[in-house]
Scaffold this active site. Structure first.
Site, PDB file in Angstrom:
ATOM      1  N   LYS A 299       1.011  -1.200  -0.155  1.00 54.83           N
ATOM      2  CA  LYS A 299       0.035  -0.075   0.096  1.00 54.83           C
ATOM      3  C   LYS A 299       0.936   1.249   0.099  1.00 54.83           C
ATOM      4  O   LYS A 299       0.445   2.281  -0.463  1.00 54.83           O
ATOM      5  CB  LYS A 299      -0.771   0.035   1.140  1.00 54.83           C
TER       6      LYS A 299
ATOM      7  N   GLU B 187      -2.485   6.650   7.767  1.00 53.27           N
ATOM      8  CA  GLU B 187      -3.022   7.870   7.195  1.00 53.27           C
ATOM      9  C   GLU B 187      -4.306   8.572   7.759  1.00 53.27           C
ATOM     10  O   GLU B 187      -4.717   7.886   8.968  1.00 53.27           O
ATOM     11  CB  GLU B 187      -3.545   7.127   5.763  1.00 53.27           C
TER      12      GLU B 187
ATOM     13  N   HIS C 234     -14.114  -3.284   8.366  1.00 54.46           N
ATOM     14  CA  HIS C 234     -13.389  -3.445   7.158  1.00 54.46           C
ATOM     15  C   HIS C 234     -13.539  -4.387   6.165  1.00 54.46           C
ATOM     16  O   HIS C 234     -12.858  -4.292   5.226  1.00 54.46           O
ATOM     17  CB  HIS C 234     -11.686  -3.075   7.360  1.00 54.46           C
TER      18      HIS C 234
ATOM     19  N   GLU D 227      -9.510   1.077  -5.713  1.00 51.93           N
ATOM     20  CA  GLU D 227     -10.565   1.631  -4.650  1.00 51.93           C
ATOM     21  C   GLU D 227     -10.333   3.005  -4.018  1.00 51.93           C
ATOM     22  O   GLU D 227      -9.208   3.361  -3.754  1.00 51.93           O
ATOM     23  CB  GLU D 227     -10.264   0.456  -3.481  1.00 51.93           C
TER      24      GLU D 227
ATOM     25  N   GLU E 175      -6.342   2.039  -2.555  1.00 51.48           N
ATOM     26  CA  GLU E 175      -5.353   0.782  -3.289  1.00 51.48           C
ATOM     27  C   GLU E 175      -5.968   0.255  -4.397  1.00 51.48           C
ATOM     28  O   GLU E 175      -7.084   0.317  -4.745  1.00 51.48           O
ATOM     29  CB  GLU E 175      -5.220  -0.411  -2.239  1.00 51.48           C
TER      30      GLU E 175
ATOM     31  N   ASN F  55      -6.641  -3.372  -6.287  1.00 53.31           N
ATOM     32  CA  ASN F  55      -6.786  -4.888  -6.190  1.00 53.31           C
ATOM     33  C   ASN F  55      -6.527  -5.485  -7.699  1.00 53.31           C
ATOM     34  O   ASN F  55      -7.339  -5.246  -8.738  1.00 53.31           O
ATOM     35  CB  ASN F  55      -8.167  -5.315  -5.714  1.00 53.31           C
TER      36      ASN F  55
ATOM     37  N   ARG G  59      -6.787  -7.972  -9.435  1.00 49.68           N
ATOM     38  CA  ARG G  59      -7.599  -9.261  -9.737  1.00 49.68           C
ATOM     39  C   ARG G  59      -8.925  -9.111  -9.953  1.00 49.68           C
ATOM     40  O   ARG G  59      -9.212  -7.849  -9.760  1.00 49.68           O
ATOM     41  CB  ARG G  59      -7.395 -10.398  -8.431  1.00 49.68           C
TER      42      ARG G  59
END
Ligand code: ADP
Length: 672
Positions: free
Chosen positions: A116, A200, A235, A275, A293, A295, A297
């Site tokens: 990340k 963050e 989350h 995202e 981030e 992903n 896939r």
């Protein structure tokens, strides 16, 4: 197009990939572990290769063995699904070195987005907005704490290698920072072998909105609009939808553009998701979203995008991987209607959503549900009788609904969840049902804190109504099973014999013992039976008729109710109106007294590894104090003091592997 592919995964995603492959005339090879020899995905493939023991590290994570299986069977390409090896650049390179095609992005793109911190730095350079925070190299707790001060509380600590919400801690103020950092690092190490964290800014009232992107090997990249995944618990996504509620066109365009730029910056091809965390404290703004981030896939929630775009994302993956151009321009795409996905898991909401295991003695999905082209779609990797084992993700199914409007699709979701009947295993179905009926959610007022704020109401389990208990009691005596399909005349006779007597039945629902007296009444027929059901302080007359399969119609006091009754050895489950109750029959309970659960002890709620023991003999503790941290399924669960008291004995030490129900800590008896 490929002639044969291997699917390096299991469960629903393996089955979902095979469904598309089959439609395209592509042969499929499954791989399976010891635990999955009889699994649905193993049975569904054209060929299946055993790759090792149940533990994922010895099977689904064994890249070399999987590549060997592909070679052995002549598969030309490997689809990784999600999880396992799907975002492992070393595996991608090994696949390519073996002369096979990886159905996914290039290793370099996965690497660029793998951590990340590095991904955020890269996106900053590409001009994509990122969440303010510290994503440098240092892991010095003092430096990170100082950075947190600079950023301003509340802050979020994230394991840089994290995923699936693991290794993440929200910190409200400086006094909690170091303990939270240590926890996130431990989880990062345990789950991903990398303890490093970033810090963050925590965005208030955040929404999670992600953009589906697709690139081909010829440099084209498009986006397939957004998904709103704001309904999360710890989350982790619970219900997803597409499009996002109240999304202005210009914000959609800006987010789509940023996502495509992100993909282009790393030479992406295949399916990916960018995202964003979005400020949901007011209307969505074009300057109110930040990259979190990417992903690299196919995502669990891709079906909602399929529903609203009419595209099959796995088909696109296969086409792009085999070298075909995307053949779709951004302007060709539009959003049709609305779609939801709910993730049905074997987990116990009453025990803090701990993953559960068990045999799916009964498993029924909504009638008419189909894989594609239906308004209700079920993606599932399990069948009736299958086991939810402790080895893998306890997912039972994804329930996807599609409708012309948000409310139509949501209504359909409520109905579909109510028609998912599972017995033999605890599920989150009632929680999902309650969530689907949540007023704020229905109005589209979603943010990632919604579930946590309303968790009590969402997990509240009101007692069953008396007609439900009555139906279970009658069912428990075997009076309904024989109604299903036997000769009505012999039935009627047997029933007549019984009219002048009554029978007692005991049902156990959790901690509660329910005793009922059942009397058969005159005036019934071979199809409609009448009974009086007495409990201590009242009685109820019911008429009950079989309505096909496991469904019954019950009438009492002028009210009608449709129920499904499912019988297992020593158990009756009643499903009605989106709720379910499993009653144990007392003989099933004989000799299985639950020793745990008293007010004096802390017991392991499931098998796991002890990570932290923060109490010692003689300590004074208050009810709710964190005493022990146990890790199960790579997630940490904190066990707290059941009451105020003094610790008499600590039976667990850090590093212990404990079994479900193991006694971990005992408080001294209370003085009277
Ligand atoms: P993971 O890779 O573990 O899924 P993400 O970085 O994607 O972790 O974050 C998961 C979820 O955590 C998000 O969907 C969001 O709900 C929440 N989250 C992440 N970053 C922030 C932030 N800066 N502020 C508020 N919530 C956040």
């Amino acid at each position: 197009m490929f002639r044969k592919i291997l699917i390096a995964n299991r469960g629903e995603i393996a089955c979902r990939v095979m469904a598309t492959a089959r439609r395209l005339g592509v042969q499929t090879v499954a791989v399976f572990s010891d635990a999955d020899a009889n699994a649905k995905h193993t049975a569904m493939a054209d060929e299946a290769v055993h790759i090792g023991a149940a533990a994922a590290a010895e099977s689904y994570l064994n890249g070399a063995r999987i590549i060997e299986a592909a070679r052995q069977t002549g598969a030309e390409a490997i689809h990784p699904g999600y999880g396992f090896l799907s975002e492992n650049p070393g595996f991608v390179e090994a696949v390519e070195d073996a002369g096979l095609v990886f159905i996914g992005p290039p290793a370099s793109a996965i690497r660029a987005m793998g951590l990340k911190d590095a991904a955020k730095a890269l996106m900053e350079t590409a001009g994509v907005p990122v969440v303010p925070g510290y994503h440098g190299e240092s892991q010095d707790p003092d430096l990170l704490a100082a950075e947190a001060e600079n950023i301003g509380y509340p802050v979020l600590i994230k394991a840089r290698a994290g995923g699936g919400g693991k290794g993440m801690r929200l910190v409200e103020g400086p006094s909690d920072f170091k303990a939270a950092l240590a926890g996130a690092q431990r989880e990062g190490q345990a789950s991903f072998g990398d303890p490093a964290c970033l810090v963050e800014k925590f965005i208030p009232k955040p929404r999670h909105i992600e953009i589906q992107v697709f690139g081909d090997k010829h440099g084209a990249a498009i986006h397939l609009f957004e998904r709103d995944c704001s309904l999360q618990r710890r989350h982790q996504k619970v219900i997803e939808e597409a499009p996002a509620p109240d999304m202005p066109d210009e914000v959609r365009a800006a987010m789509g553009q940023a996502a495509v730029e992100a993909a282009k910056a790393i030479g992406y091809h295949g399916a990916g998701t960018v995202e964003f965390i979005v400020d949901g404290s007011g209307p969505l703004r074009a300057d109110g979203f930040w990259f979190m981030e990417m992903n690299t896939r196919l995502q669990v929630e891709h079906p909602v995008t399929e529903a609203v775009t009419g595209l099959d994302l796995v088909e696109l993956q296969l086409r792009v991987a085999s070298g075909e151009p995307l053949g779709i321009a951004q302007d060709d795409l539009s959003i049709n209607g609305w779609a939801f996905e709910a993730r049905v898991y074997a987990e116990d909401a009453s025990k803090g959503f701990l993953p559960a295991t068990g045999t799916l003695d009964h498993l029924a999905f909504p009638q008419g549900a189909a894989f594609a082209q239906a308004t209700t779609r079920i993606d599932s990797g399990v069948r009736p009788g299958d086991e939810i084992s402790p080895w893998y993700d306890p997912m039972i199914a994804k329930v996807i609904t599609h409708g012309p409007t948000r409310s139509a699709a949501l209504n359909k979701l409520r109905g579909a969840l109510g028609d998912c009947h599972v017995a033999g295993c605890v599920t989150n179905l009632e929680f999902l049902g309650a969530l689907s009926r949540h007023d704020g959610f229905a109005r589209g007022e979603v943010d990632t804190g919604l579930i946590a704020r309303d968790i009590d109401a969402l997990t509240d389990r009101p007692a069953p109504s008396e007609p439900v208990v009555a139906a279970a009691a009658v069912g428990a005596l075997g009076l309904l099973q024989e109604q299903q399909g036997s000769d009505p005349w012999s039935l009627l006779l047997g029933w007549r014999h019984w009219t002048d007597a009554y029978q007692f039945v005991d049902l156990q629902l959790g901690e509660t013992r329910l005793s009922r007296r059942i009397t058969a009444l005159d005036g019934g027929s071979s199809t409609v039976r009448k009974y009086r059901v007495d409990c201590g302080d009242g009685s109820l007359e019911i008429a009950i008729a079989h309505a096909g399969d496991d469904r019954y119609r019950l009438e009492t006091d002028g009210k009608r109710l449709t129920l499904a009754l499912v019988f297992a050895p020593n158990q009756v489950s009643v499903f009605t109106d989106g709720r379910s109750f499993t009653f144990d029959l007392p003989n099933a309970l004989a000799g299985t007294e639950q020793g745990a659960g008293g007010g004096d002890t802390v017991v392991a709620p499931m098998p796991g590894l002890i990570k932290v023991v923060s109490a010692a003999t003689g300590d004074n503790v208050d009810r709710g104090d964190a005493l022990i941290v146990i890790e199960a399924m790579k997630m940490e669960h904190t066990l707290t003091a059941p009451r105020n008291g003094v610790v008499e004995e600590v039976l667990a030490s850090v590093g212990d592997q404990v079994t479900d129900g193991a006694l971990l800590l005992r408080l001294a008896p209370e003085d009277d």
